[in-house]
Design a protein around this motif. Sequence first.
Motif, mmCIF file in Angstrom:
data_model
loop_
_atom_site.group_PDB
_atom_site.id
_atom_site.type_symbol
_atom_site.label_atom_id
_atom_site.label_comp_id
_atom_site.label_asym_id
_atom_site.label_seq_id
_atom_site.Cartn_x
_atom_site.Cartn_y
_atom_site.Cartn_z
ATOM 1 N N PHE A 1 29.849 40.981 2.295
ATOM 2 C CA PHE A 1 28.756 40.470 2.120
ATOM 3 C C PHE A 1 27.596 41.288 1.681
ATOM 4 N N VAL A 2 27.096 42.302 1.990
ATOM 5 C CA VAL A 2 25.880 43.158 1.828
ATOM 6 C C VAL A 2 25.757 43.184 0.209
ATOM 7 N N PRO A 3 26.836 43.569 -0.618
ATOM 8 C CA PRO A 3 26.742 43.779 -1.902
ATOM 9 C C PRO A 3 26.410 42.405 -2.687
ATOM 10 N N ILE A 4 26.696 41.272 -2.238
ATOM 11 C CA ILE A 4 26.602 39.943 -2.882
ATOM 12 C C ILE A 4 25.483 39.089 -2.192
ATOM 13 N N ALA A 5 24.746 39.551 -1.236
ATOM 14 C CA ALA A 5 24.037 38.528 -0.419
ATOM 15 C C ALA A 5 22.945 38.092 -1.392
ATOM 16 N N GLN A 6 22.711 36.575 -1.060
ATOM 17 C CA GLN A 6 21.765 35.995 -2.136
ATOM 18 C C GLN A 6 20.540 35.583 -1.369
ATOM 19 N N GLY A 7 19.562 35.283 -1.931
ATOM 20 C CA GLY A 7 18.193 34.776 -1.407
ATOM 21 C C GLY A 7 18.315 33.764 -0.405
ATOM 22 N N LYS A 8 19.271 32.685 -0.578
ATOM 23 C CA LYS A 8 19.466 31.722 0.146
ATOM 24 C C LYS A 8 19.923 32.017 1.653
ATOM 25 N N ASP A 9 20.800 33.055 1.582
ATOM 26 C CA ASP A 9 21.511 33.677 2.656
ATOM 27 C C ASP A 9 20.489 34.233 3.446
ATOM 28 N N ILE A 10 19.661 35.142 2.832
ATOM 29 C CA ILE A 10 18.440 35.986 3.545
ATOM 30 C C ILE A 10 17.419 34.921 4.198
ATOM 31 N N ALA A 11 17.234 33.821 3.507
ATOM 32 C CA ALA A 11 16.311 32.893 4.110
ATOM 33 C C ALA A 11 16.916 32.169 5.040
ATOM 34 N N LEU A 12 18.274 31.775 5.240
ATOM 35 C CA LEU A 12 18.855 31.330 6.421
ATOM 36 C C LEU A 12 18.845 32.226 7.360
ATOM 37 N N MET A 13 19.134 33.658 7.308
ATOM 38 C CA MET A 13 19.054 34.406 8.362
ATOM 39 C C MET A 13 17.481 34.725 9.181
ATOM 40 N N GLU A 14 16.650 34.623 7.972
ATOM 41 C CA GLU A 14 15.175 34.457 8.643
ATOM 42 C C GLU A 14 14.985 33.292 9.368
ATOM 43 N N ASN A 15 15.425 32.202 9.114
ATOM 44 C CA ASN A 15 15.129 30.874 9.787
ATOM 45 C C ASN A 15 16.105 31.134 11.127
ATOM 46 N N ALA A 16 17.018 31.623 11.179
ATOM 47 C CA ALA A 16 17.913 31.908 12.667
ATOM 48 C C ALA A 16 16.885 32.941 13.534
ATOM 49 N N ILE A 17 16.492 33.915 12.730
ATOM 50 C CA ILE A 17 15.623 34.802 13.688
ATOM 51 C C ILE A 17 14.237 34.114 14.304
ATOM 52 N N GLU A 18 13.614 33.147 13.422
ATOM 53 C CA GLU A 18 12.362 32.621 13.863
ATOM 54 C C GLU A 18 12.828 31.521 15.041
ATOM 55 N N MET A 19 13.903 31.028 14.765
ATOM 56 C CA MET A 19 14.544 30.021 16.078
ATOM 57 C C MET A 19 14.804 30.699 17.261
ATOM 58 N N GLN A 20 15.225 31.963 17.025
ATOM 59 C CA GLN A 20 15.549 32.654 18.179
ATOM 60 C C GLN A 20 14.042 33.097 19.107
ATOM 61 N N LYS A 21 13.214 33.423 18.080
ATOM 62 C CA LYS A 21 12.089 33.801 18.789
ATOM 63 C C LYS A 21 11.409 32.554 19.461
ATOM 64 N N LYS A 22 11.360 31.273 18.987
ATOM 65 C CA LYS A 22 11.062 30.067 19.647
ATOM 66 C C LYS A 22 11.958 29.914 21.137
ATOM 67 N N ALA A 23 13.247 30.175 20.925
ATOM 68 C CA ALA A 23 14.120 29.864 22.149
ATOM 69 C C ALA A 23 13.682 31.116 23.166
ATOM 70 N N MET A 24 13.433 32.407 22.811
ATOM 71 C CA MET A 24 13.024 33.151 23.664
ATOM 72 C C MET A 24 11.877 32.819 24.417
ATOM 73 N N GLU A 25 10.779 32.496 23.589
ATOM 74 C CA GLU A 25 9.501 32.108 24.262
ATOM 75 C C GLU A 25 9.854 30.911 25.181
ATOM 76 N N ALA A 26 10.731 29.891 25.140
ATOM 77 C CA ALA A 26 10.927 28.702 25.935
ATOM 78 C C ALA A 26 11.899 29.281 26.796
ATOM 79 N N LYS A 27 12.464 30.669 26.791
ATOM 80 C CA LYS A 27 13.524 31.000 28.035
ATOM 81 C C LYS A 27 14.682 30.087 27.845
ATOM 82 N N ASP A 28 14.924 29.708 26.840
ATOM 83 C CA ASP A 28 16.250 28.681 26.641
ATOM 84 C C ASP A 28 17.365 29.682 25.914
ATOM 85 N N PHE A 29 18.236 30.279 27.026
ATOM 86 C CA PHE A 29 19.085 31.335 26.584
ATOM 87 C C PHE A 29 20.326 30.658 25.790
#
Length: 234
Positions: free
Chosen positions: A97-125
Amino acid sequence: MAQVMRITASEEIYQKLRNEILSLRFEPGQELDLQLLCSQLQVSRSPVRDALMKLSGDNLVDIFPQKGTRVSCIDLKQVEEERFLRKSLEESAVRKFVPIAQGKDIALMENAIEMQKKAMEAKDFIQFLEFDDTFHSIIFAGIYMERLWDITKNQGGNHHRIRLLSFAEKDVLGNIIDQHKAMLEAIRQKDLEKVLAIENNHLEKLLKETELMMLRHPNYFKKEMPSAFLIPKN
């Protein structure tokens, strides 16, 4: 004309019960009353029995003939096997994956992290774990090997439950987010060795947290503990 896949009653019940077990709403060791389940799900005994048999094959329930059924306690030997399977497959996936990772993949991963932050704030494990899995699944999707991710999910019930249980421990959620951020930056830089090192630390962390969880929830675990989880005393 494409065929429409129909989900059988037993498959639907299996998915519902599996979700209850993996979310810890059905606790490890909890008795499952067949008649009560039939009443709650408003179905006959046959599809519920079929679903329980399938869950037994997943090592998520224990069936005792003529005695009853209970949610399987967390088996640390199976946790280690499931963790090993995931680590082996994910390490190979990361290398591709690393040698061929595209911008769209990185954007999706960034979004997943942001959603994790929101879940952490809500204490929704449960939501946090879903987006944790989303983050890692993007690696497999990026190399068109989603089926391998499905294998780790389908075979990872004990590992899933112990991950969810660990989220109640101090700083665990924040540390996971920090590791994901570090992984993402290393992916941007195409730094494969750094990604692998962070990933290895990320997947090994349960070894350090297990002893504390066993002290907090002794009834959730099977008594035998494999050598991989025998943490030396300082």
